[in-house]
Design an enzyme around this catalytic site. Structure first.
Site, short mmCIF file in Angstrom:
data_model
loop_
_atom_site.label_atom_id
_atom_site.label_comp_id
_atom_site.label_asym_id
_atom_site.label_seq_id
_atom_site.Cartn_x
_atom_site.Cartn_y
_atom_site.Cartn_z
N ARG A 1 0.84 -1.19 0.00
CA ARG A 1 0.00 0.00 0.00
C ARG A 1 0.88 1.25 0.00
NH1 ARG A 1 -4.91 2.29 -1.03
NH2 ARG A 1 -6.02 3.09 0.79
N THR B 1 -10.10 0.50 -9.21
CA THR B 1 -9.07 -0.43 -8.78
C THR B 1 -9.11 -1.57 -9.80
OG1 THR B 1 -9.50 0.26 -6.53
CG2 THR B 1 -8.44 -1.87 -6.78
N SER C 1 -7.82 0.85 3.51
CA SER C 1 -8.30 0.45 2.18
C SER C 1 -9.39 -0.60 2.31
CB SER C 1 -7.13 -0.14 1.37
OG SER C 1 -7.60 -0.72 0.16
N GLY D 1 -13.84 -1.66 -6.80
CA GLY D 1 -15.17 -1.21 -6.42
C GLY D 1 -15.20 -0.24 -5.26
N GLY D 2 -14.04 0.32 -4.86
CA GLY D 2 -14.05 1.27 -3.76
C GLY D 2 -14.64 0.65 -2.50
#
Length: 595
Positions: A113, A397, A468, A498-499
């Site tokens: 990340r 994403t 996240s 998909g957030g």
């Protein structure tokens, strides 16, 4: 052997077309599913790659054919998507990779990340009036995190690759596509059309994707036009030659830091040089005898998938039926409670104490699930984060799943956050930069771009990783013969973009297959729902019946019909040894490729 491909190019109601479905070259005939199955997966014996872009999937299969393992293929696919799926595949972003090693039975979570620069501060996204200013975290250099993708892919290769292929071997296909170019497909053409206003603002970035145009006459490349990214090819060549130092030092690092500074950020070459990948123990949960293994914090995804499933286990979803008002209501209520926990307890475990064990304890989740009213929606105003004993992300994403012939498996989700990130590429590198720091809580209770709120646990800080929802997941089949001595067998490898909806999408994939007996293609295509506590709204895709919607509203749900969400890329290892792959019909250009 003959390569099987499937391209899901239609909407949910269309029948999936199986390209190249001849079984010539196989020692056995692929399985035939029942006539009741409206959607058919791709079958293969030796290896499978499911990604959001066909050329990348093919590159992964080629690596498996050359003797690479699933991790080698994942590294090659990760670099390739940075070229062929620029809105989400990336070198300038970050993500999570779950790796299962068949020989040892070990499953590892790689956290690559993005991190905040050393100059980050808790109030960095507040305006002069002291209120949160979303423009700062989304559209300026302040929103750019130190990229982790390159370090993550290199670490995966060095630690878990087969040893038969070099890093340069795995980068070579992506480099060739960047330098020689590739024909623009429908998906990329439409994506560049939608992003023209943002990408066209920066002269250098506009020149990459809209060559020969000005900010007044931006025209996306036509379908079939060849897109060449020569600066990106130069960056890939430097990484292939110099490894990590080729990206996190030298001219590439200097160009990234200077570009971030030019657009208002505070990143330095020292921030890049000091970036570290974290290897973490994955989250583990159980659902109806299946073991659920997923990403730990700073992903909230794995923990909340496990929480939601644990709350559902007391109920008979099979009897309720897929898509029914009862099943949808129950899912929404379990999601509501998990997302409330997310807002309070979750953050970067290197900076805050996340009560993971307490949040996953049977006693806590049993009590949490017992507050669900099967007849009425619980207003989110009456649902807060729980108090377990001992306790103190337009979604762009992308995900890919890979399984090789030895049973090694990779589930990888990575991102730039928004489509094309901050919509600026580092000068001279071709590397699009992320706007991932918007996933921090700018202030307690302030929502990010996906409506998710957070608290002090997810406040910005130097070198900290924002929370996240990315949830790469591997589900292990129950041990039916009672022999628990050997390694467990991966059954489902899945994940999605998909957030904020990633968590609910992955949960529904698991429920659709375990509770409702769907094959992997059916589970992928089935209509999706989503609830994230705040806003207090139940989002439904098209495909739910008017009767179901009316019942849900009568129970107190504020129902809103939304566009299709997610793009799951999934592989199932069947008991007979066959691999079944499925990509999401909600996005064109996806491909499951097997051999």
């Amino acid at each position: 052997m003959h390569i099987l491909r499937v391209l899901f190019l239609s909407a949910f109601a269309a029948l999936v077309a199986l390209a190249g479905s001849s079984t010539r070259g196989f020692a056995e005939t692929p399985p035939i599913l029942s006539p009741e199955a409206r959607f058919q997966p791709v079958f293969a014996r030796n290896g499978m790659v499911a990604s959001q872009e066909e050329q990348a999937s093919q590159i992964g299969i080629d690596i498996l054919r050359r003797g690479g393992n699933a991790v080698d293929a994942a590294v090659a696919v990760g670099f390739a998507l940075a070229v062929t799926l620029p809105r989400a595949g990336n070198l300038g972003g970050g993500g999570f990779m779950l790796v299962h090693l068949a020989e040892s039975g070990e499953t590892i979570a790689l956290d690559y990340r993005e991190t905040a620069p050393a100059a980050a501060s808790a109030g960095m996204f507040l305006g002069e009036d002291g209120a949160a200013d979303p423009e700062l975290s989304r559209f300026t250099g302040l929103g750019i995190g130190v990229p982790g993708t390159v370090a993550g892919l290199i670490t995966a290769h060095s630690e878990y690759g087969s040893g038969t292929l070099s890093l340069a071997d795995l980068i070579a296909p992506a480099l060739a596509l960047a330098e020689g170019g590739f024909p623009v497909g429908q998906d990329l053409h439409l994506s560049l059309n939608r992003a023209a206003a943002r990408l066209g603002n920066d002269d250098y970035t506009r020149g990459i994707f809209y060559p020969g145009t000005t900010s007044e006459d931006i025209v996306a490349p036509e379908i079939g036009a060849v897109l060449r990214q020569r600066d990106l090819a130069g960056t890939l060549r430097r990484i292939a030659q110099d490894g990590r130092a080729g990206f996190y030092g030298g001219p590439i690092a200097t160009a990234i830091a200077e570009t971030v500074t030019r657009i208002g950020g505070k990143m330095t070459v020292e921030d890049l040089a000091s970036y570290k990948v974290r290897i973490r123990a994955p989250i583990r949960g159980w659902y109806r005898g299946y073991e659920i293994v997923s990403m730990p914090p700073p992903s909230s995804g794995g923990l909340h998938v496990a929480q939601i499933l644990a709350m559902l286990e007391a109920y008979d979803l099979t009897e309720m039926g897929p898509g029914s008002a009862d099943a949808t209501h129950l899912l929404a209520e379990a999601m509501r409670r998990a997302y409330a926990d997310r807002a309070t307890w979750l953050g970067d475990p290197d900076f805050t104490s996340v009560p993971t064990a307490a949040l996953l304890s049977q006693a806590y989740l049993g009590e949490r699930g017992s507050t669900i009213d099967l007849a009425n929606a619980t207003p989110s105003s009456e649902v807060s984060a729980g108090r377990p004993e001992g306790a103190p992300e337009p979604p762009q994403t992308t995900h890919f799943s890979i399984v090789d012939s030895d049973g090694n498996a990779v589930s990888n989700t990575y991102t730039l956050n928004f489509s094309y990130g901050v919509a600026v590429a580092a000068e001279g590198t071709g590397v699009l930069l992320n706007n991932e720091l918007d996933d921090f809580a700018a202030a307690p209770g302030v929502a990010n771009a996906y409506g998710l709120v957070g608290g002090a646990a997810n406040a910005p800080a130097p070198n900290k990783r924002p929370l996240s929802s990315m949830s790469p997941t591997i589900v292990f089949a129950p041990i039916l013969d009672g022999n628990d001595d050997g390694p467990k067998r991966p059954w489902l490898v899945t994940g999605s973009p998909g957030g904020s909806r990633i968590i609910s999408i992955v949960t529904q994939m698991i429920v659709n297959m375990i509770d409702h007996g769907m094959n992997v293609a059916e589970a992928t295509a089935f209509p999706r729902m989503h609830h994230q506590w705040l806003p207090d709204r139940l989002f439904l895709e098209r495909g739910f019946s008017p009767d179901t919607i009316a019942i849900l509203r009568a129970r107190g749900h504020d129902v809103e019909m939304r566009r299709a969400s997610g793009s799951t890329q999934s592989i199932v290892k069947r008991p007979d040894g066959w691999l079944a792959g499925a990509t999401d019909p909600r996005r064109s250009g996806s491909a499951a490729v097997g051999y």
